[in-house]
Design a protein around this motif. Structure first.
Motif, short mmCIF file in Angstrom:
data_model
loop_
_atom_site.label_atom_id
_atom_site.label_comp_id
_atom_site.label_asym_id
_atom_site.label_seq_id
_atom_site.Cartn_x
_atom_site.Cartn_y
_atom_site.Cartn_z
N LEU A 334 22.50 -20.73 -60.19
CA LEU A 334 22.42 -20.24 -58.81
C LEU A 334 21.72 -21.26 -57.92
CD1 LEU A 334 19.49 -17.75 -58.38
CD2 LEU A 334 19.96 -18.74 -60.60
N PRO A 335 22.18 -21.35 -56.68
CA PRO A 335 21.48 -22.20 -55.71
C PRO A 335 20.24 -21.47 -55.20
CG PRO A 335 23.33 -21.14 -54.65
CD PRO A 335 23.36 -20.69 -56.08
N GLU A 336 19.18 -22.22 -54.95
CA GLU A 336 17.96 -21.63 -54.40
C GLU A 336 18.05 -21.66 -52.88
OE1 GLU A 336 15.59 -20.11 -55.83
OE2 GLU A 336 16.00 -20.53 -57.94
N GLY A 337 17.99 -20.49 -52.27
CA GLY A 337 18.18 -20.40 -50.82
C GLY A 337 16.88 -20.45 -50.06
N PRO A 338 16.97 -20.52 -48.73
CA PRO A 338 18.23 -20.67 -47.99
C PRO A 338 18.79 -22.08 -48.09
CG PRO A 338 16.38 -20.73 -46.47
CD PRO A 338 15.79 -20.42 -47.81
N CYS A 339 20.12 -22.19 -48.19
CA CYS A 339 20.79 -23.49 -48.30
C CYS A 339 21.16 -23.96 -46.90
CB CYS A 339 22.03 -23.38 -49.16
SG CYS A 339 21.72 -22.77 -50.83
N THR A 340 20.62 -25.09 -46.52
CA THR A 340 20.95 -25.64 -45.21
C THR A 340 21.23 -27.13 -45.34
OG1 THR A 340 18.74 -26.39 -44.50
CG2 THR A 340 19.23 -24.03 -44.27
N MET A 341 21.80 -27.70 -44.29
CA MET A 341 22.09 -29.12 -44.26
C MET A 341 20.85 -29.95 -43.94
SD MET A 341 25.22 -29.53 -45.10
CE MET A 341 25.38 -31.26 -44.70
N GLU A 342 19.70 -29.28 -43.84
CA GLU A 342 18.47 -30.00 -43.48
C GLU A 342 17.66 -30.42 -44.69
OE1 GLU A 342 16.57 -27.22 -40.95
OE2 GLU A 342 17.77 -27.74 -39.20
N SER A 343 18.05 -29.96 -45.89
CA SER A 343 17.30 -30.32 -47.09
C SER A 343 18.24 -30.40 -48.28
CB SER A 343 16.20 -29.27 -47.35
OG SER A 343 16.77 -27.99 -47.54
N PRO A 428 29.95 -17.59 -55.00
CA PRO A 428 30.21 -18.39 -53.79
C PRO A 428 29.03 -18.30 -52.82
CG PRO A 428 32.11 -17.01 -54.32
CD PRO A 428 30.99 -16.54 -55.20
N PHE A 429 28.76 -19.41 -52.15
CA PHE A 429 27.67 -19.44 -51.18
C PHE A 429 28.01 -20.43 -50.07
CE2 PHE A 429 26.83 -22.75 -54.24
CZ PHE A 429 26.31 -23.81 -53.50
N LYS A 430 27.30 -20.32 -48.97
CA LYS A 430 27.49 -21.23 -47.84
C LYS A 430 26.26 -22.11 -47.67
CE LYS A 430 30.96 -19.39 -44.69
NZ LYS A 430 31.23 -19.10 -43.26
N ILE A 431 26.50 -23.30 -47.17
CA ILE A 431 25.41 -24.19 -46.78
C ILE A 431 25.38 -24.21 -45.26
CG2 ILE A 431 24.49 -26.54 -46.88
CD1 ILE A 431 25.93 -26.89 -49.54
N GLN A 432 24.34 -23.60 -44.70
CA GLN A 432 24.27 -23.46 -43.25
C GLN A 432 24.10 -24.82 -42.58
OE1 GLN A 432 24.83 -20.64 -41.82
NE2 GLN A 432 24.78 -19.37 -43.67
N PRO A 433 24.75 -25.02 -41.44
CA PRO A 433 24.64 -26.32 -40.75
C PRO A 433 23.23 -26.59 -40.24
CG PRO A 433 25.87 -24.75 -39.42
CD PRO A 433 25.69 -24.12 -40.76
N PHE A 434 22.45 -25.54 -39.97
CA PHE A 434 21.07 -25.72 -39.57
C PHE A 434 20.31 -24.48 -40.00
CE2 PHE A 434 23.54 -24.10 -36.03
CZ PHE A 434 22.88 -22.92 -35.71
N SER A 435 19.02 -24.59 -40.07
CA SER A 435 18.20 -23.50 -40.60
C SER A 435 18.21 -22.31 -39.66
CB SER A 435 16.76 -23.98 -40.79
OG SER A 435 15.96 -22.90 -41.21
N PHE A 436 18.68 -21.16 -40.20
CA PHE A 436 18.69 -19.95 -39.37
C PHE A 436 17.27 -19.48 -39.07
CE2 PHE A 436 18.82 -18.47 -43.76
CZ PHE A 436 17.82 -17.51 -43.78
N LEU A 437 16.29 -20.00 -39.85
CA LEU A 437 14.91 -19.59 -39.61
C LEU A 437 14.39 -20.11 -38.28
CD1 LEU A 437 13.41 -20.19 -43.18
CD2 LEU A 437 14.09 -18.01 -42.14
N GLU A 438 15.02 -21.18 -37.77
CA GLU A 438 14.55 -21.76 -36.52
C GLU A 438 15.27 -21.19 -35.31
OE1 GLU A 438 13.40 -26.11 -38.44
OE2 GLU A 438 14.76 -25.96 -36.74
N GLU A 439 16.26 -20.30 -35.55
CA GLU A 439 16.96 -19.72 -34.42
C GLU A 439 16.08 -18.69 -33.73
OE1 GLU A 439 20.60 -18.09 -35.69
OE2 GLU A 439 21.45 -19.99 -36.39
N ASP A 440 16.24 -18.57 -32.45
CA ASP A 440 15.53 -17.55 -31.70
C ASP A 440 16.34 -16.26 -31.75
OD1 ASP A 440 14.14 -15.97 -29.99
OD2 ASP A 440 14.70 -17.09 -28.17
#
Length: 449
Positions: A334-343, A428-440
């Protein structure tokens, strides 16, 4: 220490298998094979495709091209089946003979390809224009052999056909010491252009019987049916009823039987046979004795819609009911989330206690819809890029710079070098283009400093 839960018996499961055999007479794939693959049959939920072709184009230029690239038929099937979650598990080719196996990716950790083999029986017993190709595998712990063959043609060569049948069977010996003889395999699927003909009856009677759909009038003179009445081993191979027109010989680009000067008599040359292992009370393989393993025929048909060849393709659909001897993958991944393009992509995996890992094992990152095992986006050797490891939990990472930015979903496969097979897959999983944690979350303007 937590109390161990009682071990539960694996539940029986049903696998739907679709077998295709077709002598394509050197033709290229037609534009649409939906009928052949039963893609529009809403009553089917297929798990495995087994596809055997004969007389692929094997001219020098074609063979050179197919060595460097995928042959056109393999590419076509991968293009059509990969969007439906099917992955090419294995293939073997000998000149004009090609055997392909596709499975839905969820089954890959429970399929181990043990060997592939080619048995030429052509000119002087060495030429590969006739013979058989075999894929030998374990399916949920059961031994399965799959053979695609092309036997000698012509009415008078029936004894030679039977000799080649026996020779192909005898040559299916396997190097591994703990591998049983092919006749001890749980299932043998044997199909191809077997070239058996219809004896005695004249051309007019045969064609009139076909025209009036009185196929049963012809069965008694079918050479394969006659041989099964006299050969005890051949009799162990089963076949569905021939309730479709003889599949040879047609004028190309038509549904008319041979109108050439030779006017060959129609025959059921293209066949699908199967054999289940006979279980004796003295068999020491106790797991196989206690586990049900049964094959049920759902359909056995020809496909008249295709006219590129002088043969019509034949398909056979089975339900294979079994109690898995292997019910859990050797690797939990399993991938360790959150999966983003930033790391970097951090991957955790656990090994079964009886799994022997190797430094040459690797984890591949794939887009959902992959065609085959080499269709990875990126990969990492399990001993490289290690973050931590223990007896139970291991972690590695894939460099984010090796991963394309995309909206596609991904999968992780663990490939075992020792077993030469996929032994674990992720969901199946997605790699987010940017961290959703930084979204307002309120999408409000942020104060400027």
């Amino acid at each position: 220490m937590e109390a161990m839960s009682p071990r539960t018996e694996p539940r029986c499961r049903t696998l739907s298998i679709h077998v295709v055999t077709w002598n394509v007479a050197s033709a290229a794939p037609p534009p649409d094979l939906s009928d052949l693959l039963q893609l529009n049959n809403l009553n089917l939920n297929l798990d495995i495709y087994v596809i055997g072709l004969q007389e692929l184009n094997c001219g020098i230029m074609s063979l050179l091209s197919d060595t460097a690239f995928e042959d056109p038929w393999s590419s076509y099937f991968m293009d059509v089946l990969s969007p439906l979650s099917f992955v090419k598990v294995s293939s073997v080719r000998m000149q004009g003979l090609l055997l392909l196996i596709f499975a839905k990716y969820q089954h890959l950790p429970f399929i181990q390809v043990l060997s592939t083999k080619s048995t030429p029986t052509g000119l002087f017993g060495y030429w590969g224009n006739k013979g058989g190709v075999n894929i030998f595998l374990k399916l949920y712990g059961y031994y399965v052999s799959i053979i695609n063959c092309h036997l000698p043609p012509h009415m008078a060569n029936n004894d030679q056909r039977l000799e080649h049948f026996d020779r192909i069977l005898e040559m299916q010996n396997f190097e591994a010491q703990d591998t049983p003889n092919i006749l001890d395999h749980d299932l043998i699927l044997w199909f191809g252009d077997m070239n058996f003909r219809i004896e005695d009856f004249g051309l007019h009677f045969v064609r009139e019987s076909i025209k009036n759909q009185r196929y049963s009038d012809l069965w008694e003179k079918d050479q394969l049916s006659i041989a099964k009445r006299h050969d005890p081993l051949l009799r162990e191979f089963q076949e569905g009823s021939l309730l479709f027109p003889p599949t040879y010989k047609f004028d190309k680009n038509s549904n008319n039987y041979d109108t050439s000067e030779k006017k060959r008599k129609p025959a059921w040359t293209d066949r699908v046979l199967w054999r289940l292992k006979r279980q004796s009370q003295t068999d020491f393989h106790t797991p196989a004795l206690s586990a049900p393993f049964a094959l049920f025929l759902r359909s056995y048909i020809s496909h008249m819609v295709y006219t590129i060849s002088d043969h019509k393709p034949v398909t056979c659909t089975f339900d294979l009911e079994l109690k898995p001897l292997v019910s859990a993958p050797l690797i939990t991944l399993l991938p360790e989330g959150p999966c983003t393009m930033e790391s970097d992509l951090l991957i955790s995996y656990c090994l079964a206690t009886d799994f022997l890992s190797s430094p040459w094992d690797w984890i591949g990152l794939y887009k959902v819809g992959l065609r085959h095992i080499n269709d990875y986006v990126s990969y990492v050797w399990v001993k490289d890029n290690q973050v931590s490891f223990s007896d139970r939990l291991n972690q590695v990472y894939i460099d984010i710079s090796d991963i394309p930015e995309t909206e596609d979903q991904f999968l992780l496969f663990y490939y075992s070098n020792n077993l030469q097979s996929v032994v674990g897959i992720s969901k199946p999983f997605k790699i987010q283009p940017f961290s959703f944690l930084e979204e307002d979350p309120l999408d409000e303007a942020q104060p400027q400093i």
